[in-house]
Write a protein that holds these residues in place. Structure first.
Motif, PDB file in Angstrom:
ATOM      1  N   PRO A 151       0.751  -1.216   0.060  1.00 26.19           N
ATOM      2  CA  PRO A 151      -0.200  -0.031  -0.040  1.00 26.19           C
ATOM      3  C   PRO A 151       0.510   1.103  -0.091  1.00 26.19           C
ATOM      4  O   PRO A 151       0.408   2.268  -0.625  1.00 26.19           O
ATOM      5  CB  PRO A 151      -0.761  -0.110   1.253  1.00 26.19           C
ATOM      6  CG  PRO A 151      -0.866  -1.526   1.446  1.00 26.19           C
ATOM      7  CD  PRO A 151       0.561  -2.249   1.149  1.00 26.19           C
ATOM      8  N   TYR A 152       2.156   1.348   0.404  1.00 28.95           N
ATOM      9  CA  TYR A 152       2.863   2.354   0.540  1.00 28.95           C
ATOM     10  C   TYR A 152       3.482   2.895  -0.629  1.00 28.95           C
ATOM     11  O   TYR A 152       3.876   4.078  -0.938  1.00 28.95           O
ATOM     12  CB  TYR A 152       4.067   2.150   1.567  1.00 28.95           C
ATOM     13  CG  TYR A 152       3.724   1.917   2.967  1.00 28.95           C
ATOM     14  CD1 TYR A 152       3.446   3.221   3.679  1.00 28.95           C
ATOM     15  CD2 TYR A 152       3.544   0.793   3.534  1.00 28.95           C
ATOM     16  CE1 TYR A 152       3.141   3.104   5.058  1.00 28.95           C
ATOM     17  CE2 TYR A 152       2.782   0.752   4.906  1.00 28.95           C
ATOM     18  CZ  TYR A 152       2.940   1.791   5.707  1.00 28.95           C
ATOM     19  OH  TYR A 152       2.381   1.900   7.149  1.00 28.95           O
ATOM     20  N   PHE A 153       3.265   2.006  -1.664  1.00 27.14           N
ATOM     21  CA  PHE A 153       3.689   2.380  -3.002  1.00 27.14           C
ATOM     22  C   PHE A 153       2.425   3.504  -3.556  1.00 27.14           C
ATOM     23  O   PHE A 153       2.707   4.062  -4.819  1.00 27.14           O
ATOM     24  CB  PHE A 153       3.795   1.256  -4.251  1.00 27.14           C
ATOM     25  CG  PHE A 153       4.799   0.523  -4.117  1.00 27.14           C
ATOM     26  CD1 PHE A 153       5.966   0.796  -4.179  1.00 27.14           C
ATOM     27  CD2 PHE A 153       4.858  -0.668  -3.361  1.00 27.14           C
ATOM     28  CE1 PHE A 153       7.332   0.180  -4.164  1.00 27.14           C
ATOM     29  CE2 PHE A 153       5.916  -1.587  -2.972  1.00 27.14           C
ATOM     30  CZ  PHE A 153       7.266  -1.131  -3.667  1.00 27.14           C
ATOM     31  N   GLY A 154       1.586   3.647  -2.883  1.00 29.40           N
ATOM     32  CA  GLY A 154       0.309   4.885  -3.319  1.00 29.40           C
ATOM     33  C   GLY A 154       1.045   6.168  -2.977  1.00 29.40           C
ATOM     34  O   GLY A 154       0.629   7.104  -3.792  1.00 29.40           O
ATOM     35  N   LEU A 155       2.339   6.298  -2.492  1.00 29.14           N
ATOM     36  CA  LEU A 155       3.082   7.544  -2.472  1.00 29.14           C
ATOM     37  C   LEU A 155       3.259   7.824  -3.690  1.00 29.14           C
ATOM     38  O   LEU A 155       3.670   9.108  -3.832  1.00 29.14           O
ATOM     39  CB  LEU A 155       4.362   7.298  -1.336  1.00 29.14           C
ATOM     40  CG  LEU A 155       3.787   7.334  -0.001  1.00 29.14           C
ATOM     41  CD1 LEU A 155       4.871   6.842   1.036  1.00 29.14           C
ATOM     42  CD2 LEU A 155       3.139   8.462   0.703  1.00 29.14           C
ATOM     43  N   THR A 186      -5.927  11.242  -6.422  1.00 31.05           N
ATOM     44  CA  THR A 186      -6.973  10.343  -5.696  1.00 31.05           C
ATOM     45  C   THR A 186      -6.343   9.062  -5.789  1.00 31.05           C
ATOM     46  O   THR A 186      -6.808   8.051  -4.692  1.00 31.05           O
ATOM     47  CB  THR A 186      -8.170  10.391  -6.878  1.00 31.05           C
ATOM     48  OG1 THR A 186      -8.692  11.948  -6.774  1.00 31.05           O
ATOM     49  CG2 THR A 186      -9.330   9.555  -6.307  1.00 31.05           C
ATOM     50  N   LEU A 187      -5.760   8.427  -6.912  1.00 29.72           N
ATOM     51  CA  LEU A 187      -5.291   7.147  -6.761  1.00 29.72           C
ATOM     52  C   LEU A 187      -4.454   6.853  -5.829  1.00 29.72           C
ATOM     53  O   LEU A 187      -4.458   5.540  -5.107  1.00 29.72           O
ATOM     54  CB  LEU A 187      -4.707   6.768  -8.139  1.00 29.72           C
ATOM     55  CG  LEU A 187      -4.004   5.408  -8.568  1.00 29.72           C
ATOM     56  CD1 LEU A 187      -4.993   4.388  -8.770  1.00 29.72           C
ATOM     57  CD2 LEU A 187      -3.322   5.459  -9.947  1.00 29.72           C
ATOM     58  N   GLY A 188      -3.432   7.612  -5.464  1.00 29.24           N
ATOM     59  CA  GLY A 188      -2.484   7.449  -4.405  1.00 29.24           C
ATOM     60  C   GLY A 188      -3.069   7.455  -3.033  1.00 29.24           C
ATOM     61  O   GLY A 188      -2.966   6.533  -2.170  1.00 29.24           O
ATOM     62  N   VAL A 189      -4.161   8.445  -2.959  1.00 33.30           N
ATOM     63  CA  VAL A 189      -4.923   8.437  -1.574  1.00 33.30           C
ATOM     64  C   VAL A 189      -5.701   7.010  -1.380  1.00 33.30           C
ATOM     65  O   VAL A 189      -5.821   6.342  -0.208  1.00 33.30           O
ATOM     66  CB  VAL A 189      -5.864   9.575  -1.427  1.00 33.30           C
ATOM     67  CG1 VAL A 189      -6.682   9.181  -0.237  1.00 33.30           C
ATOM     68  CG2 VAL A 189      -4.841  10.921  -1.460  1.00 33.30           C
ATOM     69  N   VAL A 190      -6.323   6.721  -2.521  1.00 35.61           N
ATOM     70  CA  VAL A 190      -7.060   5.446  -2.250  1.00 35.61           C
ATOM     71  C   VAL A 190      -6.162   4.254  -2.022  1.00 35.61           C
ATOM     72  O   VAL A 190      -6.629   3.216  -1.368  1.00 35.61           O
ATOM     73  CB  VAL A 190      -7.812   5.130  -3.710  1.00 35.61           C
ATOM     74  CG1 VAL A 190      -8.509   3.823  -3.739  1.00 35.61           C
ATOM     75  CG2 VAL A 190      -9.146   6.346  -3.774  1.00 35.61           C
ATOM     76  N   ILE A 191      -5.103   4.003  -2.783  1.00 29.15           N
ATOM     77  CA  ILE A 191      -4.137   2.935  -2.619  1.00 29.15           C
ATOM     78  C   ILE A 191      -3.661   2.878  -1.088  1.00 29.15           C
ATOM     79  O   ILE A 191      -3.616   1.864  -0.453  1.00 29.15           O
ATOM     80  CB  ILE A 191      -2.951   3.100  -3.503  1.00 29.15           C
ATOM     81  CG1 ILE A 191      -3.609   2.822  -4.903  1.00 29.15           C
ATOM     82  CG2 ILE A 191      -1.936   2.065  -2.758  1.00 29.15           C
ATOM     83  CD1 ILE A 191      -2.193   3.001  -5.826  1.00 29.15           C
ATOM     84  N   LEU A 192      -3.340   4.306  -0.415  1.00 28.27           N
ATOM     85  CA  LEU A 192      -2.940   4.294   0.872  1.00 28.27           C
ATOM     86  C   LEU A 192      -3.966   3.924   1.790  1.00 28.27           C
ATOM     87  O   LEU A 192      -3.942   3.118   2.725  1.00 28.27           O
ATOM     88  CB  LEU A 192      -2.189   5.512   1.144  1.00 28.27           C
ATOM     89  CG  LEU A 192      -0.825   6.025   0.322  1.00 28.27           C
ATOM     90  CD1 LEU A 192      -0.777   7.512   0.734  1.00 28.27           C
ATOM     91  CD2 LEU A 192       0.099   5.174   1.094  1.00 28.27           C
ATOM     92  N   VAL A 193      -5.260   4.286   1.786  1.00 35.28           N
ATOM     93  CA  VAL A 193      -6.202   4.080   2.528  1.00 35.28           C
ATOM     94  C   VAL A 193      -6.554   2.713   2.581  1.00 35.28           C
ATOM     95  O   VAL A 193      -7.033   2.225   3.604  1.00 35.28           O
ATOM     96  CB  VAL A 193      -7.558   5.231   2.366  1.00 35.28           C
ATOM     97  CG1 VAL A 193      -8.665   5.053   3.226  1.00 35.28           C
ATOM     98  CG2 VAL A 193      -7.061   6.632   2.603  1.00 35.28           C
ATOM     99  N   SER A 194      -6.973   2.278   1.315  1.00 39.33           N
ATOM    100  CA  SER A 194      -7.522   0.998   1.243  1.00 39.33           C
ATOM    101  C   SER A 194      -6.639  -0.223   1.777  1.00 39.33           C
ATOM    102  O   SER A 194      -6.940  -1.146   2.079  1.00 39.33           O
ATOM    103  CB  SER A 194      -7.948   0.700  -0.280  1.00 39.33           C
ATOM    104  OG  SER A 194      -6.854   0.795  -1.074  1.00 39.33           O
ATOM    105  N   GLY A 195      -5.415   0.412   1.373  1.00 34.21           N
ATOM    106  CA  GLY A 195      -4.138  -0.709   1.956  1.00 34.21           C
ATOM    107  C   GLY A 195      -3.921  -0.589   3.530  1.00 34.21           C
ATOM    108  O   GLY A 195      -3.275  -1.323   4.110  1.00 34.21           O
ATOM    109  N   GLY A 196      -4.469   0.554   4.217  1.00 35.64           N
ATOM    110  CA  GLY A 196      -4.225   0.340   5.538  1.00 35.64           C
ATOM    111  C   GLY A 196      -2.822   1.207   6.002  1.00 35.64           C
ATOM    112  O   GLY A 196      -2.488   1.111   7.013  1.00 35.64           O
TER     113      GLY A 196
END
Length: 207
Positions: free
Chosen positions: A72-76, A193-203
């Motif tokens: 999930p941290y790759f959402g950064l 939006t993509l980055g935030v969704v990845i970070l949030v959905s992955g916890g």
């Protein structure tokens, strides 16, 4: 084998159809840039190859090298790229101040800050592949090594088709006009939006 190929095609479509929007925005972002299709294609292949490598390694029991919890941290990556694109667009708008007599690059919104690079595309592609990895791993765990190889070959072939479809969509006159007009807003908005969704959905970060 035919059954395996059909299953691979179905799995790829189900997990990557949304990428058409992101790739189309890359085409709009870099319109007029030399070798744009080659750069986007290369970036897409590098990023997707990374997704496959992680999925295969985890499926084969090497997940300790890249724990699933780290994905999930790759959402950064898209988050930072989106913020950078937003900053670039704002600076360009501020410097031009709506002046239609600006030079060609500024008037078309294709200044150096809007350049599309292989690494940027690869980073966004890989970061957006967290869900893909989560789907591919359980599939790979339950099939033979030969079938895994077949899946990977089919996936890599379809990556090229995905880029072609996105290019086709982005170059349709009506769509191209919309993308050209709103690209400076849509591109950073979609990435952020993509980055935030990845970070949030992955916890990530306990979110």
């Amino acid at each position: 084998m035919i059954s395996t190929v059909l299953q691979a095609v179905g799995l790829f479509v189900a997990t990557n159809i949304d990428d058409i929007i992101v790739i189309s925005l890359f085409f709009a972002r870099g319109a007029g840039q030399r070798h744009l299709t080659a750069k986007i294609t290369a970036g897409q292949y590098f990023g997707f190859a990374g997704i496959l490598a992680v999925a295969v390694l985890i499926a084969l029991g090497a997940g300790a090298f890249l724990p699933v919890e780290a994905i999930p941290y790759f959402g950064l990556v898209p988050l930072v790229l989106g913020l950078r694109a937003a900053w670039s667009s704002w600076r360009e708008y501020r410097d031009n101040d709506g002046d239609d007599d600006s030079d060609g690059d500024s008037a078309t919104g294709k200044g150096s800050g809007n350049a599309v690079g292989v690494l940027g595309v690869a980073g966004v592609t890989f970061a957006n592949g967290g869900d893909n990895i989560g789907v591919y791993v359980p599939v790979f765990v339950n099939i033979s090594h030969t079938a895994i190889a077949a899946y990977c070959v089919v996936f890599l072939i379809l990556v090229g088709a995905l880029v072609y479809i996105a290019r086709f969509v982005a170059t349709r006159r009506s769509i191209a006009e919309i993308l050209e007009q709103w690209e400076s807003v849509l591109f950073p908005l979609v990435l952020i939006t993509l980055g935030v969704v990845i970070l949030v959905s992955g916890g990530a970060f306990g979110l």
